[in-house]
Design an enzyme around this catalytic site. Structure first.
Site, PDB file in Angstrom:
ATOM      1  N   ASP A  49      52.945  40.098  21.193  1.00 16.09           N
ATOM      2  CA  ASP A  49      53.287  41.527  21.297  1.00 16.09           C
ATOM      3  C   ASP A  49      54.281  41.948  20.220  1.00 16.09           C
ATOM      4  OD1 ASP A  49      52.979  44.024  22.429  1.00 16.09           O
ATOM      5  OD2 ASP A  49      54.596  43.741  23.887  1.00 16.09           O
TER       6      ASP A  49
ATOM      7  N   ASN B  58      43.929  47.840  26.567  1.00 12.70           N
ATOM      8  CA  ASN B  58      44.163  48.282  25.187  1.00 12.70           C
ATOM      9  C   ASN B  58      43.114  49.292  24.689  1.00 12.70           C
ATOM     10  OD1 ASN B  58      45.535  45.073  24.131  1.00 12.70           O
ATOM     11  ND2 ASN B  58      46.624  46.923  24.739  1.00 12.70           N
TER      12      ASN B  58
HETATM   13  C1  IPE Z   1      49.808  42.906  25.874  1.00 14.05           C
HETATM   14  O1  IPE Z   1      50.536  43.769  25.122  1.00 14.05           O
HETATM   15  C2  IPE Z   1      48.413  42.755  25.300  1.00 14.05           C
HETATM   16  C3  IPE Z   1      48.309  41.979  24.076  1.00 14.05           C
HETATM   17  C4  IPE Z   1      49.297  41.383  23.481  1.00 14.05           C
HETATM   18  C5  IPE Z   1      46.975  41.852  23.534  1.00 14.05           C
HETATM   19  P1  IPE Z   1      50.578  45.337  25.426  1.00 14.05           P
HETATM   20  O2  IPE Z   1      51.347  45.952  24.329  1.00 14.05           O
HETATM   21  O3  IPE Z   1      49.205  45.855  25.653  1.00 14.05           O
HETATM   22  O4  IPE Z   1      51.366  45.391  26.796  1.00 14.05           O
HETATM   23  P2  IPE Z   1      52.194  46.588  27.440  1.00 14.05           P
HETATM   24  O5  IPE Z   1      51.352  47.827  27.358  1.00 14.05           O
HETATM   25  O6  IPE Z   1      53.440  46.727  26.629  1.00 14.05           O
HETATM   26  O7  IPE Z   1      52.487  46.133  28.840  1.00 14.05           O
HETATM   27  C1  IPE Z   2      50.244  43.497  20.349  1.00 15.43           C
HETATM   28  O1  IPE Z   2      51.042  44.364  19.622  1.00 15.43           O
HETATM   29  C2  IPE Z   2      48.819  43.506  19.877  1.00 15.43           C
HETATM   30  C3  IPE Z   2      47.904  44.227  20.771  1.00 15.43           C
HETATM   31  C4  IPE Z   2      48.190  44.685  21.949  1.00 15.43           C
HETATM   32  C5  IPE Z   2      46.529  44.408  20.294  1.00 15.43           C
HETATM   33  P1  IPE Z   2      51.161  45.892  20.015  1.00 15.43           P
HETATM   34  O2  IPE Z   2      50.093  46.646  19.303  1.00 15.43           O
HETATM   35  O3  IPE Z   2      51.175  46.061  21.479  1.00 15.43           O
HETATM   36  O4  IPE Z   2      52.557  46.274  19.395  1.00 15.43           O
HETATM   37  P2  IPE Z   2      53.714  47.108  20.094  1.00 15.43           P
HETATM   38  O5  IPE Z   2      54.007  46.426  21.396  1.00 15.43           O
HETATM   39  O6  IPE Z   2      53.182  48.495  20.298  1.00 15.43           O
HETATM   40  O7  IPE Z   2      54.834  47.039  19.147  1.00 15.43           O
HETATM   41 MG    MG Z   3      52.630  46.012  22.851  1.00 19.25          MG
END
Ligand code: IPE
Ligand code: IPE
Ligand code: MG
Length: 261
Positions: free
Chosen positions: A38, A86
Site C-alpha cells: 500500500d 479497487n
Molecule cells: C489494499 O489497499 C489493496 C491493495 C494493496 C491492493 P487499499 O488502498 O485498497 O486499502 P484501503 O482502501 O486503504 O483500505
Molecule cells: C496500493 O497503493 C496499490 C493498489 C491498491 C492497487 P494505493 O494505490 O492504494 O496507494 P495509496 O494508498 O492511495 O497511497
Molecule cells: Mg491504498
C-alpha cells in the site's frame, strides 16, 4: 562487519539486491509472507507525480522483494495487487493497473523461469480483461514446474468474496451428494479457498501506515504475525523485509496455547 547477501544480476532488474542480514536467524525464516503493498498513490503525490507512477515503481519494488525473499529462504510470497474494492477507483487508474499487470506478466516470464519462481494467482477472474486472464494462464503454465519461491499474486481478490466463493462451492458439493455436512471442517474449507495448497502466512506486512487488513486473507491470517511500516510500497527495500523478519523472530507464537518456559 555486516553479513551481506548478494543476488546474481538478472536482466531488467536492478543489477543486484543486497541486504544486511546481520543478526537474522536463518533457521527461523517465515515460510510464507503476505504483503499488502500500500501507498503507491501517496508515494507519487509526495513527489508531484500522478498516482499511476507510484504503481509503476511499486511493480519494480515487488520484483526486488521477491528476489530478496528467495535469497532469504522464504518459500512463498502472497502479494495484494488489486482488491475487489479497487474497482471503485477512477477508470483511468483501473485501466493503468490492468495494463501494468498484463505487461508485468509478459516481461517477467523469462525472469521467473530463470529464477525458478512459480507464479500463482488468487482472486476472481470475473471482470478482469481477457488480456490479463490470458497472461495469467500463460504465467501459470510456463512456471508450473518451477520448484523455487512461489509468487502468489492476489488480483481482483477480496477475503469476503473468497469466503463466499468457498461457501458456494461447498454447498454445491453437498447438494450434489459428494460431501456430507458433518464432514465440513477447516481442512475441507481451506481446500475450497483460492489459497488451496498454501500454508497460512506466518508474517503479514503492510506498508503505507494504515492499520487495517482491507479485506485481505481474512481466513488465512488468523495467527499471522503482523508488521506494519509508514514507508510507502515503492520505497520498501530488502533491508525493511529483513527488519520485519527480525521482529517476527522475536515474537512468541502461541496459537492460543501456552509456551513452555
Ligand atoms: C489494499 O489497499 C489493496 C491493495 C494493496 C491492493 P487499499 O488502498 O485498497 O486499502 P484501503 O482502501 O486503504 O483500505
Ligand atoms: C496500493 O497503493 C496499490 C493498489 C491498491 C492497487 P494505493 O494505490 O492504494 O496507494 P495509496 O494508498 O492511495 O497511497
Ligand atoms: Mg491504498
Amino acid at each position: 562487519m555486516f553479513n551481506t547477501l548478494f543476488l546474481k544480476p538478472v536482466r531488467s532488474m536492478p543489477a543486484k539486491v543486497s541486504m544486511n542480514v546481520d543478526g537474522l536467524d536463518m533457521d527461523n525464516i517465515p515460510q510464507h509472507v503476505a504483503i499488502i503493498m500500500d501507498g503507491n498513490g501517496r508515494w507519487a503525490k509526495a513527489r508531484g507525480k500522478i498516482r499511476t507512477q507510484g504503481h509503476k515503481v511499486g511493480a519494480e519494488t515487488l520484483k526486488t522483494i521477491v528476489r530478496a525473499a528467495d535469497t532469504l529462504g522464504i518459500k512463498a510470497i502472497t502479494a495484494y495487487a488489486f482488491s475487489t474494492e479497487n474497482w471503485k477507483r477512477p477508470v483511468t487508474e483501473v485501466h493503468f493497473i490492468m495494463e501494468l499487470l498484463s505487461r508485468y506478466l509478459t516481461s517477467e516470464i523469462e525472469e521467473f523461469k530463470e529464477n525458478n519462481v512459480q507464479v500463482r494467482f488468487m482472486g476472481s477472474r470475473e471482470g478482469l480483461p481477457d488480456i490479463v486472464t490470458e497472461k495469467m494462464d500463460h504465467a501459470i503454465e510456463e512456471t508450473k514446474n518451477d520448484t523455487g519461491i512461489i509468487l502468489n499474486l492476489a488480483i481482483n481478490y477480496g477475503g469476503q468474496a473468497e469466503i463466499l466463493h468457498a461457501v458456494k462451492s461447498i454447498a454445491q458439493q453437498v447438494a450434489d451428494g459428494t460431501l456430507k455436512v458433518e464432514d465440513i471442517d477447516a481442512p475441507v474449507f481451506e481446500n475450497n479457498l483460492y489459497s488451496k495448497g498454501l500454508p497460512a502466512p506466518d508474517l503479514l506486512i503492510r506498508t503505507g501506515g494504515d492499520l487495517r487488513v482491507s479485506n485481505f486473507l481474512l481466513w488465512q491470517i488468523a495467527y499471522s504475525e503482523i508488521w506494519t511500516t509508514q514507508v510507502f510500497w515503492p520505497d520498501f527495500t530488502p533491508d525493511m523485509l529483513v527488519e520485519a523478519i527480525k521482529m517476527y523472530q522475536k515474537r512468541e507464537r502461541r496459537f492460543g496455547g501456552l509456551v513452555q518456559k
